[in-house]
Scaffold this motif. Structure first.
Motif: not given
Length: 174
Positions: A68-77, A141-146
């Motif tokens: 399955i497609y796994k994703f999350a959003i990355h935002r600078p800490e 997990v594929e990351l997308h930038e916030f």
């Protein structure tokens, strides 16, 4: 955490547009014959599907993890920390701690009793802490930038195999 069985899973890292994504996906799936499991909080007996669940835990629960497609959003800490501080300030100003719906844990943060423990935990829970194994293994997990979320949203909908929809801006300070 949003789990679309046999389609996708969203790893909800705190302060990375998770409520907006949850609202958008839920509105596209609810009542349309698309199965969806939302981790919306700590409900007794449902701790495994807490909304801020690590990918490593979900991998152990989702049989078709590899397919399955796994994703999350990355935002600078630093941005996540500023956002969390604004949330605490807003909830204090609104006296959320007086609400019967406020959890005991959050009430303790808002009243200052557990604020330092909250920050210690929050700062340890980086993007990698959420999306990789404890040994640092990539879990797919594929990351997308916030900052690019609005532009990437149609692609994310396609990869989740759900109808495209508008991504609301909940909790935004804009």
């Amino acid at each position: 955490m949003i789990y679309l069985p046999h389609k996708a899973v969203f790893i909800h890292i705190p302060r990375t547009a998770g409520n907006s994504i949850t609202s958008a996906i839920a509105s596209m799936c609810a009542g349309r014959g698309v199965d969806i499991i939302l981790g919306t909080g700590r409900v007794k007996g449902w701790e495994q599907t807490h909304r801020h669940r690590r990918a490593e835990v979900l991998k152990g629960l989702i049989e078709e993890w590899e397919d399955i497609y796994k994703f999350a959003i990355h935002r600078p800490e630093e941005d996540r920390i500023r956002s969390a501080a604004k949330l605490i300030q807003r909830d204090r100003e609104n006296k959320v701690y007086e609400s019967p719906l406020c959890t005991k844990t959050w009430k303790r943060v808002l009243t200052g009793k557990d604020e330092s423990a909250y920050w210690n935990g929050f700062k340890k829970q980086t993007t990698n802490w959420y999306i990789k194994s404890e040994q640092g293994e990539d879990l797919g997990v594929e990351l997308h930038e916030f900052s690019e979320l609005d532009d990437k949203w149609p692609e994310i909908c396609d990869k989740c195999d759900i109808p495209q929809c508008i991504l609301p801006r909940l909790n935004s300070s804009k």
